[in-house]
Every structure is written in structure tokens, then in C-alpha cells.
Design a protein around this motif. Structure first.
Motif, PDB file in Angstrom:
ATOM      1  N   ARG A  48       0.830  -1.207   0.000  1.00  0.00           N
ATOM      2  CA  ARG A  48       0.000   0.000   0.000  1.00  0.00           C
ATOM      3  C   ARG A  48       0.864   1.256   0.000  1.00  0.00           C
ATOM      4  O   ARG A  48       0.557   2.231  -0.690  1.00  0.00           O
ATOM      5  CB  ARG A  48      -0.929  -0.014   1.217  1.00  0.00           C
ATOM      6  CG  ARG A  48      -1.886   1.162   1.260  1.00  0.00           C
ATOM      7  CD  ARG A  48      -2.890   1.018   2.387  1.00  0.00           C
ATOM      8  NE  ARG A  48      -2.236   1.053   3.698  1.00  0.00           N
ATOM      9  CZ  ARG A  48      -2.895   0.966   4.855  1.00  0.00           C
ATOM     10  NH1 ARG A  48      -4.214   0.813   4.861  1.00  0.00           N
ATOM     11  NH2 ARG A  48      -2.245   1.011   5.995  1.00  0.00           N
ATOM     12  N   LEU A  51       2.401   1.719  -3.502  1.00  0.00           N
ATOM     13  CA  LEU A  51       1.436   2.266  -4.448  1.00  0.00           C
ATOM     14  C   LEU A  51       1.172   3.744  -4.189  1.00  0.00           C
ATOM     15  O   LEU A  51       0.863   4.501  -5.102  1.00  0.00           O
ATOM     16  CB  LEU A  51       0.118   1.490  -4.362  1.00  0.00           C
ATOM     17  CG  LEU A  51       0.063   0.134  -5.067  1.00  0.00           C
ATOM     18  CD1 LEU A  51      -1.211  -0.604  -4.691  1.00  0.00           C
ATOM     19  CD2 LEU A  51       0.147   0.313  -6.576  1.00  0.00           C
ATOM     20  N   THR A  53      -1.265   4.880  -2.182  1.00  0.00           N
ATOM     21  CA  THR A  53      -2.712   5.100  -2.143  1.00  0.00           C
ATOM     22  C   THR A  53      -3.206   5.518  -0.766  1.00  0.00           C
ATOM     23  O   THR A  53      -4.417   5.483  -0.513  1.00  0.00           O
ATOM     24  CB  THR A  53      -3.450   3.822  -2.573  1.00  0.00           C
ATOM     25  OG1 THR A  53      -3.003   2.716  -1.758  1.00  0.00           O
ATOM     26  CG2 THR A  53      -3.190   3.512  -4.028  1.00  0.00           C
ATOM     27  N   LEU A 192       0.644   8.151  -9.493  1.00  0.00           N
ATOM     28  CA  LEU A 192      -0.313   7.254  -8.845  1.00  0.00           C
ATOM     29  C   LEU A 192      -1.231   6.552  -9.841  1.00  0.00           C
ATOM     30  O   LEU A 192      -1.385   5.315  -9.778  1.00  0.00           O
ATOM     31  CB  LEU A 192      -1.120   8.022  -7.792  1.00  0.00           C
ATOM     32  CG  LEU A 192      -2.197   7.211  -7.048  1.00  0.00           C
ATOM     33  CD1 LEU A 192      -1.577   6.022  -6.332  1.00  0.00           C
ATOM     34  CD2 LEU A 192      -2.956   8.106  -6.073  1.00  0.00           C
ATOM     35  N   ILE A 196      -1.308   2.418 -10.409  1.00  0.00           N
ATOM     36  CA  ILE A 196      -2.524   1.627 -10.246  1.00  0.00           C
ATOM     37  C   ILE A 196      -2.872   0.897 -11.538  1.00  0.00           C
ATOM     38  O   ILE A 196      -3.250  -0.284 -11.534  1.00  0.00           O
ATOM     39  CB  ILE A 196      -3.692   2.528  -9.803  1.00  0.00           C
ATOM     40  CG1 ILE A 196      -3.424   3.096  -8.407  1.00  0.00           C
ATOM     41  CG2 ILE A 196      -5.003   1.748  -9.812  1.00  0.00           C
ATOM     42  CD1 ILE A 196      -4.497   4.054  -7.911  1.00  0.00           C
TER      43      ILE A 196
END
Length: 217
Positions: A48, A51, A53, A192, A196
Motif C-alpha cells: 500500500r 502504491l 494510495t 499514482l 494503479i
């Protein structure tokens, strides 16, 4: 191997129930230190962060997914606990101390398959005890501590491999923004969606979860 019978002697049934409730209060600690949960939750948390996010997926989702994966990974051990400890205990074929002993023995088999000998030797040296020649003679304290150290090491090794591709994407985006003169725009925000998109395109969740499951012996 050191057994849980030493900690819960053959007491009266009412006192055994009290002792069982006391041990159940340590269930979260047991899950973290004696099962694959630690490695799984650490890898998912690092994923996480890689990434970028923030809180997606939420922590509760990661914990739930880690618990489910833990149940699958140690499924054979849980089946043995059910057959060798819970069912005989429910049928009054064995007493509570023996059931706890068999339960700890099932988890010990999992830890012995995944613990590293160098970690065991270190903690035996730290406790000033001779290293056992037979795996059955390994004490529970040294086994749990060595297993915990090994899980932390493996989790961060896997996390490093996960971070590298996403770091490369961040560097590429940062260099492109710098070349375009867009220095006021955050590279993290721009990269980002690409991270993703790539993660979804390669079916990243499937790769991560399958890899985690196969990383255990």
C-alpha cells in the motif's frame, strides 16, 4: 519441545476454564507471533505504501485479508488441531492441558518448517543454552522468537522487491515533469494513476497473494 501443559497443570474443570479464558486473552499475540499473519500483513502494508494510495485499501481490509490468507496457509495445521485437540476435548477423551499441548504442537510444526537455523542458534547462544541436536528438543521460547525474527526479515525482503518497480515509475515521472518544467506539480500525484493501472494490468493482487502463500514451506 516445551509444552503448554507446564503452564496449565491438571486442575479442576472450573479452574481449567478460567485458565483457558486467560490464555484466550493472548490469542491476538499468538496469531501475530506464531502464524503467517505477520509476514502477510507487513507485505500488504508495504504494498500500500509503494502504491502511494494512502488509506486504500483500509487497514481493516488488510487485516481481514491477512487473517483469511493465514487460515489458508496453515489450513492443515488447523485441521490437525480440530481433529487431535478440539474434537477429543469436546468428547471428554482428553483434558484441557493435553488439548493445549497438541494445539501448540501443531503450530510448532509450522514454525519449525519456516524458521532459520541461524536464528535459532543466535537465541540459544543469547540464552546461554546448548543448541539441541534433535528438532523435537527445541524449546518454545527460542522457537517463537527465532520464527518472529525470520518473518520480519522475509517480509521486508519481499517488500523491497515490491517497492523497486514502483520507485522506478516515480523516478521516470519525476524526470518527465522536470523536463517539461512542471516543477510545482507533485510527481507522486501524477505517478499514482500509472502505478494503479500497471498493478491492475498485471493482476497484482493475484501475484502478491499467490506469492505470499507459496513463500511458506
Amino acid at each position: 519441545m516445551e509444552t503448554l501443559t507446564n503452564f496449565l497443570p491438571d486442575l479442576e474443570p472450573s479452574l481449567q476454564i478460567v485458565g483457558l479464558l486467560f490464555l484466550l486473552s493472548f490469542l491476538p499475540l499468538i496469531i501475530v507471533t506464531m502464524t503467517p499473519f505477520l509476514r502477510v500483513i507487513l507485505v500488504l502494508s508495504l504494498l500500500r505504501q509503494a502504491l502511494g494510495t494512502q488509506n486504500a485499501p483500509p487497514t481493516m481490509v488488510l487485516v481481514g485479508l491477512s487473517l483469511v490468507m493465514t487460515g489458508y496457509i496453515i489450513g492443515p495445521e488447523l485441521d490437525n488441531v480440530n481433529k487431535e485437540a478440539l474434537i477429543p476435548l469436546a468428547n471428554n477423551e482428553i483434558k484441557l492441558p493435553m488439548a493445549l499441548d497438541r494445539t501448540f504442537g501443531a503450530f510448532s510444526e509450522h514454525m519449525m518448517r519456516n524458521v532459520e537455523v541461524r536464528d535459532l542458534k543466535f537465541f540459544y547462544k543469547l540464552s546461554r543454552q546448548p543448541f539441541p541436536k534433535n528438532p523435537d528438543e527445541v524449546q518454545g521460547r527460542e522457537l517463537v522468537t527465532a520464527y518472529l525474527l525470520g518473518e520480519l526479515r522475509r517480509a521486508f525482503q519481499i517488500g523491497f522487491l515490491i517497492f523497486v518497480p514502483f520507485l522506478v515509475i516515480d523516478l521516470i515521472v519525476a524526470n518527465l515533469l522536470l523536463a517539461l518544467g512542471m516543477i510545482m506539480l507533485s510527481p507522486t500525484i501524477v505517478s499514482l494513476p500509472f502505478k494503479i493501472m500497471i498493478f491492475v494490468a498485471i493482476d497484482g493482487w493475484d501475484l502478491i497473494l499467490k506469492g505470499l502463500a507459496q513463500s511458506f514451506n
